[in-house]
Design a protein around this motif. Structure first.
Motif, mmCIF file in Angstrom:
data_model
loop_
_atom_site.group_PDB
_atom_site.id
_atom_site.type_symbol
_atom_site.label_atom_id
_atom_site.label_comp_id
_atom_site.label_asym_id
_atom_site.label_seq_id
_atom_site.Cartn_x
_atom_site.Cartn_y
_atom_site.Cartn_z
ATOM 1 N N VAL A 1 34.881 51.458 61.841
ATOM 2 C CA VAL A 1 36.336 51.552 61.834
ATOM 3 C C VAL A 1 36.764 50.335 61.022
ATOM 4 C CG1 VAL A 1 38.452 51.492 63.174
ATOM 5 C CG2 VAL A 1 36.472 52.736 64.064
ATOM 6 N N PRO A 2 37.184 50.536 59.771
ATOM 7 C CA PRO A 2 37.398 49.421 58.854
ATOM 8 C C PRO A 2 38.545 48.502 59.245
ATOM 9 C CG PRO A 2 37.994 51.512 57.816
ATOM 10 C CD PRO A 2 37.464 51.832 59.158
ATOM 11 N N ALA A 3 38.416 47.263 58.809
ATOM 12 C CA ALA A 3 39.479 46.282 59.001
ATOM 13 C C ALA A 3 40.662 46.585 58.081
ATOM 14 C CB ALA A 3 38.951 44.872 58.719
ATOM 15 N N HIS A 4 40.416 47.319 57.020
ATOM 16 C CA HIS A 4 41.445 47.631 56.028
ATOM 17 C C HIS A 4 42.361 48.740 56.559
ATOM 18 C CE1 HIS A 4 43.209 49.014 52.218
ATOM 19 N NE2 HIS A 4 42.917 47.817 51.767
ATOM 20 N N GLN A 5 43.622 48.402 56.750
ATOM 21 C CA GLN A 5 44.580 49.363 57.308
ATOM 22 C C GLN A 5 44.711 50.605 56.438
ATOM 23 O OE1 GLN A 5 46.395 49.045 60.351
ATOM 24 N NE2 GLN A 5 46.713 51.211 59.911
ATOM 25 N N GLY A 6 44.710 50.445 55.124
ATOM 26 C CA GLY A 6 44.840 51.595 54.222
ATOM 27 C C GLY A 6 43.697 52.580 54.377
ATOM 28 N N ALA A 7 42.468 52.077 54.530
ATOM 29 C CA ALA A 7 41.313 52.961 54.712
ATOM 30 C C ALA A 7 41.424 53.710 56.039
ATOM 31 C CB ALA A 7 40.016 52.153 54.649
#
Length: 189
Positions: free
Chosen positions: A119-125
């Motif tokens: 679960v990526p740290a990047h909000q957009g991903a």
């Protein structure tokens, strides 16, 4: 086909979803670079991704999701301890190898019974996965041996019309996500 996530209209979301269901590829920003992905259970899309990247088939791929529940259909049921650990760790630039259900070999690579998930740290991903209501393959957006794309322009230059590109800024992470065996805790990358 370049679209920014937050500006995807309902019609564009439907078109993007259909594109992926037909075996299409998608490029999108992640923590350290643009990611290149597809639906994780679409064998023809996985074959296309391996071919377009010129990536060795024995390498497994990472699958990202907006949350652990979105990833669970791909995994064997994690223990309560593992689920609690993942809940505490994510979202983060940490990928965990976890026991998985029967999935395409191109996705798992050498790891016959485990899948790399994050679960990526990047909000957009995370938003892309949430908007499309599906987990996505996430491998670096580059041809094998070349530097990963850091901008929309670079992604477009390397892959042109072969992929649907969701624009946006990458995160500040300087290196790819850590990879950790979810059962042993051993760091593999």
């Amino acid at each position: 086909m370049i679209k920014h996530t937050c500006f995807l209209s309902a019609a564009a979301r439907i078109k993007l979803s259909a594109h992926l269901k037909r075996g299409g590829l998608l490029a999108y920003p992640t923590e350290s670079c643009y990611g290149l992905g597809c639906l994780p259970t679409h064998v023809r899309a996985l074959q296309k991704l391996v071919r377009i990247k010129k990536r060795p088939q024995h390498k497994g791929m990472i699958v990202i999701g907006s949350s652990l529940p979105q990833l669970l259909p791909l995994l064997k049921r994690p223990s309560e301890n593992t689920a609690a650990m993942l809940a505490a760790e994510w979202p983060a630039a940490k990928t965990f190898l976890l026991p998985c259900r029967r999935l395409p070999m191109l996705l798992r690579g050498r790891m016959r019974d485990k899948l790399a998930v994050r679960v990526p740290a990047h909000q957009g991903a995370r938003d892309v996965c949430a908007i499309l209501d599906t987990p996505l393959v996430s491998t670096s957006c580059n041809r094998s041996g070349r530097r990963p794309c850091k901008t929309l322009r670079e992604a477009k230059r390397q892959f042109g019309r072969d992929v649907w590109i969701v624009g946006g800024r990458i995160g500040n992470q300087k290196s790819p996500s850590q990879i950790i065996d979810g059962e042993t805790g051993k760091r593999l990358r």
